[in-house]
Structures are given as structure tokens and as C-alpha cells.
Enzyme design. Structure first.
Site, PDB file in Angstrom:
ATOM      1  N   LYS A  49       0.845  -1.193   0.000  1.00 24.48           N
ATOM      2  CA  LYS A  49       0.000   0.000   0.000  1.00 24.48           C
ATOM      3  C   LYS A  49       0.880   1.242   0.000  1.00 24.48           C
ATOM      4  O   LYS A  49       1.988   1.149   0.553  1.00 24.48           O
ATOM      5  CB  LYS A  49      -0.976   0.018   1.174  1.00 24.48           C
ATOM      6  CG  LYS A  49      -0.428  -0.358   2.554  1.00 24.48           C
ATOM      7  CD  LYS A  49       0.702   0.349   3.232  1.00 24.48           C
ATOM      8  CE  LYS A  49       0.697   1.812   3.466  1.00 24.48           C
ATOM      9  NZ  LYS A  49       1.941   2.268   4.183  1.00 24.48           N
ATOM     10  N   TYR A 102      -4.594   4.048   6.105  1.00 23.90           N
ATOM     11  CA  TYR A 102      -5.132   3.077   7.068  1.00 23.90           C
ATOM     12  C   TYR A 102      -6.507   3.513   7.575  1.00 23.90           C
ATOM     13  O   TYR A 102      -7.387   2.681   7.790  1.00 23.90           O
ATOM     14  CB  TYR A 102      -4.178   2.900   8.255  1.00 23.90           C
ATOM     15  CG  TYR A 102      -2.968   2.047   7.935  1.00 23.90           C
ATOM     16  CD1 TYR A 102      -3.047   0.662   7.969  1.00 23.90           C
ATOM     17  CD2 TYR A 102      -1.751   2.619   7.603  1.00 23.90           C
ATOM     18  CE1 TYR A 102      -1.949  -0.135   7.673  1.00 23.90           C
ATOM     19  CE2 TYR A 102      -0.646   1.840   7.303  1.00 23.90           C
ATOM     20  CZ  TYR A 102      -0.747   0.467   7.341  1.00 23.90           C
ATOM     21  OH  TYR A 102       0.344  -0.317   7.037  1.00 23.90           O
TER      22      TYR A 102
HETATM   23  P1  NDP Z   1      12.429   1.290   2.684  1.00 31.61           P
HETATM   24  O1  NDP Z   1      13.004   2.585   2.273  1.00 31.61           O
HETATM   25  O2  NDP Z   1      12.849   0.693   3.970  1.00 31.61           O
HETATM   26  O3  NDP Z   1      12.743   0.193   1.553  1.00 31.61           O
HETATM   27  C1  NDP Z   1      12.416   0.404   0.205  1.00 31.61           C
HETATM   28  C2  NDP Z   1      13.336  -0.438  -0.661  1.00 31.61           C
HETATM   29  O4  NDP Z   1      12.960  -0.247  -2.026  1.00 31.61           O
HETATM   30  C3  NDP Z   1      14.812  -0.024  -0.605  1.00 31.61           C
HETATM   31  O5  NDP Z   1      15.520  -0.620   0.458  1.00 31.61           O
HETATM   32  C4  NDP Z   1      15.324  -0.482  -1.943  1.00 31.61           C
HETATM   33  O6  NDP Z   1      15.633  -1.879  -1.886  1.00 31.61           O
HETATM   34  C5  NDP Z   1      14.099  -0.359  -2.857  1.00 31.61           C
HETATM   35  N1  NDP Z   1      14.195   0.811  -3.760  1.00 31.61           N
HETATM   36  C6  NDP Z   1      14.158   0.763  -5.100  1.00 31.61           C
HETATM   37  N2  NDP Z   1      14.282   1.979  -5.625  1.00 31.61           N
HETATM   38  C7  NDP Z   1      14.393   2.843  -4.600  1.00 31.61           C
HETATM   39  C8  NDP Z   1      14.549   4.246  -4.524  1.00 31.61           C
HETATM   40  N3  NDP Z   1      14.599   5.025  -5.617  1.00 31.61           N
HETATM   41  N4  NDP Z   1      14.619   4.808  -3.293  1.00 31.61           N
HETATM   42  C9  NDP Z   1      14.572   4.069  -2.180  1.00 31.61           C
HETATM   43  N5  NDP Z   1      14.425   2.723  -2.207  1.00 31.61           N
HETATM   44  C10 NDP Z   1      14.342   2.107  -3.402  1.00 31.61           C
HETATM   45  O7  NDP Z   1      10.857   1.451   2.620  1.00 31.61           O
HETATM   46  P2  NDP Z   1       9.764   0.525   3.323  1.00 31.61           P
HETATM   47  O8  NDP Z   1      10.196  -0.885   3.229  1.00 31.61           O
HETATM   48  O9  NDP Z   1       9.428   1.065   4.647  1.00 31.61           O
HETATM   49  O10 NDP Z   1       8.489   0.780   2.382  1.00 31.61           O
HETATM   50  C11 NDP Z   1       8.353   0.153   1.118  1.00 31.61           C
HETATM   51  C12 NDP Z   1       6.859   0.026   0.767  1.00 31.61           C
HETATM   52  O11 NDP Z   1       6.216  -0.768   1.748  1.00 31.61           O
HETATM   53  C13 NDP Z   1       6.103   1.359   0.733  1.00 31.61           C
HETATM   54  O12 NDP Z   1       5.176   1.351  -0.321  1.00 31.61           O
HETATM   55  C14 NDP Z   1       5.383   1.402   2.064  1.00 31.61           C
HETATM   56  O13 NDP Z   1       4.174   2.130   2.026  1.00 31.61           O
HETATM   57  C15 NDP Z   1       5.110  -0.076   2.305  1.00 31.61           C
HETATM   58  N6  NDP Z   1       5.031  -0.400   3.745  1.00 31.61           N
HETATM   59  C16 NDP Z   1       3.971  -1.123   4.193  1.00 31.61           C
HETATM   60  C17 NDP Z   1       3.856  -1.437   5.512  1.00 31.61           C
HETATM   61  C18 NDP Z   1       2.714  -2.274   5.973  1.00 31.61           C
HETATM   62  O14 NDP Z   1       2.569  -2.432   7.191  1.00 31.61           O
HETATM   63  N7  NDP Z   1       1.899  -2.829   5.082  1.00 31.61           N
HETATM   64  C19 NDP Z   1       4.848  -0.986   6.507  1.00 31.61           C
HETATM   65  C20 NDP Z   1       5.961  -0.285   5.925  1.00 31.61           C
HETATM   66  C21 NDP Z   1       6.033   0.007   4.589  1.00 31.61           C
HETATM   67  P3  NDP Z   1      16.841  -2.500  -2.727  1.00 31.61           P
HETATM   68  O15 NDP Z   1      18.065  -1.848  -2.163  1.00 31.61           O
HETATM   69  O16 NDP Z   1      16.745  -3.939  -2.447  1.00 31.61           O
HETATM   70  O17 NDP Z   1      16.605  -2.142  -4.160  1.00 31.61           O
END
Ligand code: NDP
Length: 370
Positions: free
Chosen positions: A137, A222
Site C-alpha cells: 500500500k 489506514y
Molecule cells: P524502505 O526505504 O525501507 O525500503 C524500500 C526499498 O525499495 C529499498 O531498500 C530499496 O531496496 C528499494 N528501492 C528501489 N528503488 C528505490 C529508490 N529510488 N529509493 C529508495 N528505495 C528504493 O521502505 P519501506 O520498506 O518502509 O516501504 C516500502 C513500501 O512498503 C512502501 O510502499 C510502504 O508504504 C510499504 N510499507 C507497508 C507497511 C505495511 O505495514 N503494510 C509498513 C511499511 C512500509 P533494494 O536496495 O533492495 O533495491
């Protein structure tokens, strides 16, 4: 510094300070001692960040879903995940070559867990590669993108699901059951409060290009989604008001705080708050003629706490992401129907409301929804 992580930690203090619950104590968690020889959904995670890591860890307890692959832009993380989760080299991709996943018979689905703005193009590519998609989401930045994703997955004959983990949470489901059974009487009011104080001003969540907005896209969703499953109705209008106390941190197009209201065909109304500027906001309240329900915290990682006019809710805590992935495997592989939908159409409904909320903030008008 206050970050989303510290917010979630605040919400889940009990979960963190108490010893971790064993799987036996988790209602819907897979039973470790019951052998399972049914179909398994083989999943690749795209985006190995904070939430991707949480999902990967939770999936280790799944029986119907298995982490088998990764898609990442960071080779060092890929190596670490390969070692930690025993992922073969042939199931590792980057953002340039993941279309080749179409030739990999050992991956059934890709779970997209990247910044919001990337969901749309990445889901379209996964669908084109003929794999089922689970998308975090918000499913996309707006309803137009969301519709394109729904259409693309339909055309490719693959399932599109959205990571709405609360749709499988036991106390949430108990309130929905009670509402359906008429135990609250006619319900005329819902309140949803969703927010936390966001930290690091350089993070992608505060970058309009990657986040698509501000608190509404990330945490306000949410309350939108919760209003819909708690009331069991779709809104017919919205009004919304935006306030900003820090224009440096929350630049143009990145909302800090939005209050919004929704009206429903039954006559029920909802009043909600979405914010990146306040702590201690994770509460749902539903009021009916004959009773009420309250969840606080309502959408953190848990334990969720709640009560109704009949007393405390006692359904045991589960690891949301474990149960979500078990249930999603059932939906994809066995055609199971969840109590509250988690498909692309469900994600699209929230995006239509988000579009209307932003329009209401801009115009100051009540926006009617079809
Ligand atoms: P993070 O920043 O922790 O991780 C995002 C990952 O995406 C990065 O580590 C990277 O992984 C990859 N990525 C690819 N392109 C980019 C870019 N341009 N900038 C930054 N990261 C990039 O974010 P979250 O994990 O917290 O959030 C990711 C998604 O999950 C969002 O859409 C958020 O809304 C959702 N979310 C949902 C939750 C829930 O409870 N359902 C809770 C938290 C987040 P790599 O290095 O492997 O490419």
C-alpha cells in the site's frame, strides 16, 4: 529522532518488551507440528528495505508461502539474503533484468515492496512477465495508475493483491463479524486517527516524486481503508482540510496533516485524521445505536488492543505478515475468498478516495464519489 520505525515501536511496545509469542499462541499461525503437503506459493520479494525484511522474516513461519527469490538494486543485500534465506543465484534479479522472471518456472509471484511511485511501473512489468503480484500500500499514486494495474493483471491473467495485513487481523475481524451480526445496531459514526512524527527529512517518504504525497499516502490510507471495512460501506462524498506547520520539511505536494470526513449511503459519517506531525495516533472508534468498538492501537504491528460495549477483545496476537502470506497463498493458489477483500479493486477504491481527498483540500469543496 522520531521516525516511522520509532512510531511503530511505540505502538508495539508490548510486542517488543514482552517475550515473543510462540506460534502456538497465535490463532491463525501455521501449526509447526502439522505436516503440510499442499501447494506452496513461491515468492520473490522486490525491494529489500525495512518492510521487505519484516515480510521475509515473517514468511519463514509460513507453510503455504515460501521466499524463493529477490529483486533488488543493491548487490550486497542480495548476497546477504541469499545466505540468510538460502536463495539460489538463478532466482536473483535487479531492476533492469527482472522481466526475465517470465522464464523462471520456480517463481509464482512477486511481492513489490518499493517506494510508492515505483509500484505502478513495476507491477505492470511483473504482470507482463506472467507472474502473480502482491503490491504494498498504497497500490499506486492515484486511481488512474491503479486502474491500469488492475487492467494489466486481468489481461495477463495473473492475480493482483494488496498488502492489507489488517484484513486478516483477529480483533479487527471480530469487530467486522459483530457489525455484520447487528451487535452494534445501526452504526452512524466512525473515527480513524492515523499518524506519527516523521524523522529524517531526506527519506523517500518526504519526496513527492517517490512518495506521491505525504502522510495520506503512507499512514492516512489506514484510516480510509479502516473506515470502509469497519462500516462495510463505500463513501459517497468526502470533504478534507489540510494544515501545515513545517513548510520546509513538508514541501509542496507532501501533506503533513489532513483532516477528512466521509459520508455513506446509510447516513453514517466518518471523521479521520492523517498526519506526519503528531504521535500517539493509531485509533479506530465505531459507534452504533446499541454498542461501540474501539481499537487502540488499531493498525500497528501489534498486539492490537480493543474493546467493545461487551468487554475486552481477547483474540490472540498473530504475526500479521505471516498470516497475510498464508492467506494470500490460499487466495492465489486455491481461490480462497478472504472476509475483507485484498485484491486490486480494493486497492483502487482507496486510491479513488485519496484522489478525492486531495481535490477537496485543493478546492475546499465537497467531492462526490461515484
Ligand atoms: P524502505 O526505504 O525501507 O525500503 C524500500 C526499498 O525499495 C529499498 O531498500 C530499496 O531496496 C528499494 N528501492 C528501489 N528503488 C528505490 C529508490 N529510488 N529509493 C529508495 N528505495 C528504493 O521502505 P519501506 O520498506 O518502509 O516501504 C516500502 C513500501 O512498503 C512502501 O510502499 C510502504 O508504504 C510499504 N510499507 C507497508 C507497511 C505495511 O505495514 N503494510 C509498513 C511499511 C512500509 P533494494 O536496495 O533492495 O533495491
Amino acid at each position: 529522532m522520531n521516525t516511522r520505525r520509532s512510531f511503530l515501536q511505540q505502538l508495539t511496545t508490548a510486542a517488543i518488551t514482552l517475550p515473543l509469542l510462540s506460534f502456538e499462541e497465535c490463532t491463525d499461525a501455521p501449526q509447526a507440528d502439522v505436516p503440510y503437503d499442499g501447494p506452496v506459493l513461491r515468492v520473490a520479494i522486490m525491494g529489500l528495505g525495512g518492510y521487505g525484511t519484516r515480510v521475509a522474516d515473517a514468511m519463514q513461519a509460513c507453510k503455504k508461502a515460501k521466499l524463493v527469490g529477490v529483486i533488488s538494486g543493491t548487490p550486497a543485500k542480495v548476497k546477504a539474503w541469499q545466505t540468510k534465506y538460502n536463495i539460489p543465484e538463478k532466482n536473483c534479479y535487479n531492476y533492469d533484468n527482472f522481466d526475465n522472471i517470465r522464464n523462471n518456472p520456480d517463481i509464482d509471484a512477486v511481492y513489490v515492496i518499493t517506494p510508492n511511485a515505483l509500484h505502478h511501473p513495476q507491477v505492470l512489468r511483473v504482470a507482463k512477465a506472467g507472474k502473480h503480484v502482491i503490491c504494498e500500500k498504497p497500490m499506486a499514486l492515484n486511481a488512474k495508475e491503479g486502474q491500469e494495474m488492475v487492467d494489466a493483471c486481468k489481461k495477463a491473467n495473473v492475480k493482483l493483491l494488496v498488502g492489507y495485513r489488517m484484513h486478516f487481523e483477529p480483533k479487527t475481524l471480530e469487530i467486522v463479524r459483530m457489525r455484520k451480526a447487528g451487535e452494534f445496531g445501526k452504526v452512524l459514526f466512525f473515527q480513524g486517527l492515523s499518524g506519527f512524527r516523521i524523522g529524517d527529512p531526506t527519506q523517500w517518504r518526504l519526496n513527492k516524486q517517490l512518495a506521491g504525497g505525504g502522510s495520506m499516502m503512507d499512514i492516512g490510507i489506514y484510516s480510509i481503508n479502516g473506515t470502509r471495512y469497519m462500516l462495510g460501506e463505500e463513501p459517497i462524498w468526502v470533504t478534507a482540510q489540510e494544515t501545515k506547520t513545517d513548510k520546509e520539511k513538508f514541501k509542496e505536494g507532501v501533506d503533513e496533516t489532513i483532516q477528512f470526513q466521509m459520508g455513506f449511503p446509510s447516513g453514517a459519517v466518518a471523521s479521520c485524521l492523517s498526519t506526519y506531525a503528531m504521535s500517539n495516533l493509531d485509533r479506530f472508534f465505531l459507534d452504533g445505536v446499541n454498542g461501540y468498538a474501539e481499537l487502540q492501537p488499531s493498525t500497528g504491528y501489534g498486539p492490537i488492543k480493543g474493546r467493545t460495549h461487551k468487554g475486552e477483545l481477547t483474540q490472540p496476537h498473530n504475526t500479521h505478515q505471516t498470516v497475510q502470506m498464508e492467506e494470500m497463498a490460499g487466495i492465489i493458489l486455491e481461490g480462497k475468498q478472504p472476509e475483507i477483500p485484498v485484491d486490486g479493486e480494493e486497492g483502487l477504491r482507496d486510491l479513488k478516495i485519496i484522489d478525492a481527498i486531495y481535490e477537496a483540500c485543493k478546492t475546499g469543496k465537497r467531492i462526490d464519489l461515484k
